[in-house]
Design a protein around this motif. Sequence first.
Motif, short mmCIF file in Angstrom:
data_model
loop_
_atom_site.label_atom_id
_atom_site.label_comp_id
_atom_site.label_asym_id
_atom_site.label_seq_id
_atom_site.Cartn_x
_atom_site.Cartn_y
_atom_site.Cartn_z
N GLY A 138 2.56 9.01 6.94
CA GLY A 138 3.93 9.43 7.23
C GLY A 138 4.98 9.55 6.02
O GLY A 138 5.53 8.80 6.26
N LEU A 139 4.67 10.57 5.49
CA LEU A 139 6.09 10.86 4.74
C LEU A 139 6.64 12.30 4.90
O LEU A 139 6.63 13.18 4.44
CB LEU A 139 5.18 11.44 3.24
N SER A 140 7.70 11.93 5.82
CA SER A 140 8.03 13.07 6.41
C SER A 140 9.18 12.65 6.98
O SER A 140 10.24 11.17 6.69
CB SER A 140 6.79 13.65 7.69
N LYS A 141 10.53 13.34 6.87
CA LYS A 141 11.69 13.01 7.69
C LYS A 141 12.11 12.14 8.86
O LYS A 141 12.72 11.32 8.85
CB LYS A 141 12.90 14.15 6.72
N LEU A 193 8.18 4.67 6.18
CA LEU A 193 8.12 4.71 5.09
C LEU A 193 9.06 6.37 4.94
O LEU A 193 9.38 6.37 4.24
CB LEU A 193 6.60 5.77 5.08
N HIS A 194 8.43 6.95 6.20
CA HIS A 194 10.37 7.65 7.00
C HIS A 194 11.22 7.57 6.64
O HIS A 194 13.01 7.87 5.88
CB HIS A 194 10.00 8.66 8.04
N GLY A 200 0.61 -1.33 0.14
CA GLY A 200 0.03 0.09 0.30
C GLY A 200 0.58 1.08 0.20
O GLY A 200 1.16 2.22 -0.50
N ASP A 201 1.70 1.30 0.61
CA ASP A 201 2.98 2.19 0.71
C ASP A 201 4.10 2.64 -0.52
O ASP A 201 3.22 3.98 -0.82
CB ASP A 201 3.94 2.22 1.80
N LEU A 244 -2.23 1.76 5.76
CA LEU A 244 -0.50 1.84 5.46
C LEU A 244 -0.45 0.54 6.08
O LEU A 244 0.98 0.24 6.07
CB LEU A 244 -0.62 2.30 7.04
N ASP A 245 -0.95 -0.14 6.61
CA ASP A 245 -0.96 -2.05 6.37
C ASP A 245 -0.48 -2.38 4.59
O ASP A 245 -0.73 -2.07 4.41
CB ASP A 245 -1.52 -3.08 7.09
#
Length: 666
Positions: free
Chosen positions: A358-361, A444-445, A261-262, A381-382
């Motif tokens: 979750g798109l952060s550093k 993701l990060h 999914g990510d 997210l899973d």
Amino acid sequence: MTCILPGSSYSAAMSPDCGRILGHGIDPDMNCGSSLLLALPEDVLALVSGLLNPVDLCNLSLCCRSLNGLAASDKVWFMQCEKLGLIDAHDFISWRKVVDSYKAICRFLVKVKPLIGIWVHQNPELGNVVYVMWGFMSVVACRVIPQELGPLGFDGPLLWAPVFEIIGDSDGSPLFFLHGRERDKDYCYPGSLKAIDDRCNVLLLEAAPQKNITTHAVRATIDDLGTDSSRRICRSEESRSMSHRVAEGNDSVPFSRLAFGDRRRLLEIVADHVRLEMPASASHPLFPRSRDALAVEDELVMEKETIKEDMVMLAERRSLLIQMYRTGNVGEGQASSSSSKETVQLGSCIRGQCNTAGLSKGSWDKMAIDSGREQRVRNNLDCSITQHLSFDGRENSQNTKKRTIAGYFRDGFKQIIGKATGGSNGSIILKNGSSSSESKHVQLHEFLRSGSSVGLSLHASTMKLSTYRAWPIMHDNRFALYKLPQPLPVEGQEYAGLWGGTFGWPPGRPAEDKPGKALFFLLLSYEESDEGKYLIATKILEGTHYVLHPNGSAMFIVNINEPSSDPFPWETDRDSLPLVITQTYHGEGIANGYGFRYPGSKPGALFTLQSGLLAFVWRETRAVLTLQRLNLRALLGRGERVAALPPVANFAYLTKSYSNVFAGFA
């Protein structure tokens, strides 16, 4: 003395009198290694250099300044391009007008040549074939649209849609563009191209974190994709520590380690950010038209003028795409679709969809959300992957002794059904030997932390795939295309290769009750056992509106060592001329049997005709499948372009579909 080129296997023993012998007046007392070469005429040097490969020629340039100039000669690299034998000489002569040198052309040819060929995916069952071919200083990937035969039969043009293309820059560097269509507009999606394995068999579309990328058009900054700390999602201490362990062991996280999914969402977001609207001048053509399509009887001047016009249009289109790649602008005075305003909107869109996804550093701050919203986020997210296929590289153990043709059919469909359930441990074995079951998905990060920006990337890699009759066993949740081995016809295997097929006789003539006949693509290959040599026709594409048999099915299997006495039901061909049958072989053809996934087989015979056609006839029903060898490049060169799908689905359509998703175009 002995002159040895660095890094080369070529050496030549030279006597002190070598210069005089060749009549060039070289002093026998001087070191004549490089002097002898430099004293030769340029045309002779080009012929001599043809004995070297490109790597040896580059090594030669390191010997001294004089040899460096020699190795940079256009005539020398023209010979290298010609020796590769990948394209006609008149093609790379026209390419030379838009690049720095023939060396740049040779560099591009060597880099991208492993991509040329037929690539497939299991889905959609109709429209799964992508053919990669040479364009104009480029390679172009075209999806063949399921269709019916036209009035010209097997020689008629094909419908196609662009998938991606790789354009050679002025120095031969490859530039990657994904194609797609959104909101009734055509877009291109610039990206990067990873190193291409010489024996690559899988093409992967990925998102790749990048550092110090100055080309705006090909990437989105992490800040563009990220969100403010007040709206970040929390993660558990358990997953935090797991992610830290991954980061400590490896600074770069492979894209495949992300949950499905990510991966899907990240590809869609990055594609949405980097997309550039295609101006009308860049829409056509993508590659030169077939010369036979341009031929007009007694009008050769018109043909030459048309070819010249095509070359001018292709050169202008290439220049425009390179400008778009470098600047993000579609033309002078025009802004790209990825304006700063849309970038801001992109961030808002991400936050609105899944609370920053979750798109952060950095780490995510805890935030209170209601249970329903939390469940939706977790579902987003899973990983949606529940089963994996076995890619362990081991050939499926097949008992080749005393196997009947019916046994081949049974084994074949066990393989096709087997790919739905995969191996017993549900793992994927990659080239490096690591198993997906051994490594959990990462956050993701963690994936994004290795770069300041992220962009699309095409990765041509080599994986150990299980195959059955040249059909790869595929992963249902990879944005991937799989290369089909294309056997070449040789002595004893004269019928190997790609063929077009259709039901009915004569081929291509519509019946009263069926105005159009579906076009099939079949890959013919050979297998041997103690019982004999078998010719197997594997279906890779069909032009029906609802699929009849799964891709990878054997439409017929014949024993080359078992002649048949069955008569051919017809005496004349399409032009009412007498037929000449050269060979007849006993075999069995696919039948409805137990249904779509469990077909049976019925006896029949394969007839080879003097005209070059093949015809398999089912004995009981007298149904006939007629085949003719295809030249995909020529058929696409005189074909018609249709609209593409949205970018990610256009590359790999992962939704299971048994109907023709291109029905509006066929």
